[in-house]
Design a protein around this motif. Sequence first.
Motif, PDB file in Angstrom:
ATOM      1  N   UNK A 174      55.826  34.506 100.832  1.00 54.45           N
ATOM      2  CA  UNK A 174      57.036  34.344 101.630  1.00 54.45           C
ATOM      3  C   UNK A 174      58.304  34.311 100.762  1.00 54.45           C
ATOM      4  N   UNK A 175      58.169  33.745  99.566  1.00 55.60           N
ATOM      5  CA  UNK A 175      59.321  33.506  98.713  1.00 55.60           C
ATOM      6  C   UNK A 175      59.031  33.989  97.295  1.00 55.60           C
ATOM      7  N   UNK A 176      60.090  34.207  96.531  1.00 59.19           N
ATOM      8  CA  UNK A 176      59.911  34.560  95.117  1.00 59.19           C
ATOM      9  C   UNK A 176      59.191  33.457  94.361  1.00 59.19           C
ATOM     10  N   UNK A 177      59.195  32.247  94.933  1.00 63.24           N
ATOM     11  CA  UNK A 177      58.478  31.134  94.293  1.00 63.24           C
ATOM     12  C   UNK A 177      56.959  31.292  94.426  1.00 63.24           C
ATOM     13  N   UNK A 178      56.529  32.142  95.348  1.00 64.26           N
ATOM     14  CA  UNK A 178      55.089  32.403  95.509  1.00 64.26           C
ATOM     15  C   UNK A 178      54.570  33.432  94.507  1.00 64.26           C
ATOM     16  N   UNK A 179      55.478  33.990  93.719  1.00 64.13           N
ATOM     17  CA  UNK A 179      55.119  35.051  92.786  1.00 64.13           C
ATOM     18  C   UNK A 179      55.226  34.574  91.340  1.00 64.13           C
ATOM     19  N   UNK A 180      54.448  35.127  90.425  1.00 65.39           N
ATOM     20  CA  UNK A 180      53.413  36.121  90.709  1.00 65.39           C
ATOM     21  C   UNK A 180      52.190  35.486  91.376  1.00 65.39           C
ATOM     22  N   UNK A 181      51.544  36.252  92.236  1.00 69.00           N
ATOM     23  CA  UNK A 181      50.276  35.854  92.838  1.00 69.00           C
ATOM     24  C   UNK A 181      49.194  36.695  92.190  1.00 69.00           C
ATOM     25  N   UNK A 182      48.236  36.048  91.526  1.00 71.68           N
ATOM     26  CA  UNK A 182      47.253  36.769  90.718  1.00 71.68           C
ATOM     27  C   UNK A 182      45.859  36.250  91.037  1.00 71.68           C
ATOM     28  N   UNK A 183      45.026  37.092  91.662  1.00 72.06           N
ATOM     29  CA  UNK A 183      43.660  36.697  91.998  1.00 72.06           C
ATOM     30  C   UNK A 183      42.671  37.712  91.443  1.00 72.06           C
ATOM     31  N   UNK A 184      41.476  37.244  91.204  1.00 68.88           N
ATOM     32  CA  UNK A 184      40.379  38.087  90.734  1.00 68.88           C
ATOM     33  C   UNK A 184      39.137  37.699  91.519  1.00 68.88           C
ATOM     34  N   UNK A 185      38.288  38.673  91.816  1.00 63.01           N
ATOM     35  CA  UNK A 185      37.008  38.327  92.422  1.00 63.01           C
ATOM     36  C   UNK A 185      35.874  39.100  91.774  1.00 63.01           C
ATOM     37  N   UNK A 186      34.744  38.414  91.632  1.00 61.15           N
ATOM     38  CA  UNK A 186      33.488  39.012  91.195  1.00 61.15           C
ATOM     39  C   UNK A 186      32.661  39.249  92.454  1.00 61.15           C
ATOM     40  N   UNK A 187      32.256  40.498  92.682  1.00 56.09           N
ATOM     41  CA  UNK A 187      31.581  40.789  93.945  1.00 56.09           C
ATOM     42  C   UNK A 187      30.787  42.083  93.828  1.00 56.09           C
TER      43      UNK A 187
END
Length: 486
Positions: free
Chosen positions: A128-141
């Motif tokens: 929603x906001x620049x405060x939510x960035x950076x958003x960094x996720x990884x998944x093993x699947x």
Amino acid sequence: MNPKKDEKKITPRSQDFAAWYNELVLRAELADYAPVRGCIVFRPDGYAIWEALQGELDRRIKRTGARNAYFPLFIPQSFLSKEAQHVAGFAPEVAVVTHGGGKELDEPLIVRPTSETIINHMFAQWIRSHRDLPLMVNQWCNVVRWEMRTRIFLRTAEFLWQEGHTAHASREEAEQEALTMLEVYRAFCEEILALPLVTGRKSAAERFPGALETYTVEALMPDGRALQCGTSHHLGQNFARAFEIRFLDANNQLQYPWQTSWGVSTRLLGALIMAHGDDQGLRLPPAVAPRQAVIVPIWRNPQEGEAVRQAARQLLGELERAGVRTHLDEREGVTPGFKFNDWEMRGVPARIEIGPRDLKERRATVARRDRPAAGARFALALEETAAKMPGLLAEVQQSLFAQAREAMRRNTFEPKDYAELSRRMAGEGAGLASLFWCGAESCETKVRDETRATCRAVPLGQDEPGGRCLVCGEPARERAYFAKAY
């Protein structure tokens, strides 16, 4: 285990590389064919290598700031159609679920070929906001791609991987993230898997569907074919626009974030097998070997046997305390020679033999798997074996990398003209061609259609090449690596 069956030699690598590879995977008990076409079963040794690889790479990924998450296997079909280039790239490979619970579904579900779409749907809820960035996720699947021609580890209908997805406030931050992960993959493959690489960006024709830029790490296999070991994509704002991901910047203006995705898969196991294996079997880098050392006690009669067993068990404890993953082979009913061949097939980096004469002289006989048989065996003082083994394993790790790097150097060439490129690519063990290229899609297409070689990587940070395109003769824009590929 059937001794007679296991003593049979595998097809020599020089005679039939594909047969050698398939036989080795099965004989070393890394994987087996599943009853579902194009799928495999990971056997414990094969999965243990994946776990070791996964554990080290996971630590490196987390150091960049990404955190692990998990997203569903099933993706609404409508999601895949939101990004046109993306769906065009994956449409031939997707598996679709149309029925569930005995009923036809209101909307078909795609079995995940990659997770950009469902992850971006969630990013739209979370950002929603620049405060939510950076958003960094990884998944093993696991992912499913309905491949027509499959090969164990390299190309299967279902495979395991990690996929990272990030969102950033600026194009520059996303570009830096994509390049950071390129370096993570390069260092991991070279330091842990002992795989020398060429790195760079993909050509437009080889780029990931929907990406602005794709960066790659490529290895060269002993049969002269390239293997893509990992990719990192700068996705731009394409997915953000398609999924309406927007944030308020510091000036309270709505903006689309800039995104990346990046991943490696279980084809790294195939790279390990091909790059390091020989006619005796696997040769595993110690960093990912399930067993780094195996102790083989040898005796002729029960009186000798008890003393040898006791010494072997004591050494086992010392090695484990030294941090060496060690196995004591106490199997009965098979000869020492069979055990030696068996552990060579399985690629254990170091074999330690202890017999009555060794005990008398307070020594252990050690065999290194990275060396030819003639120079592999030497003696160590029994009291010093555990202390010296970590250093010896580090030498084996570096030795395997050096051997693979030399093999790549020998099989990389700079063709002087298009005729030489065509001639080399027409032969066995074609290799990696470093050539001047104007960057035109028409020249790339000509090479692909006439030689089956594709652009594997365009090295980054090049100076003005100062040459002419090998294909059309126009001034070159850059150097690029071309090769036949898996």
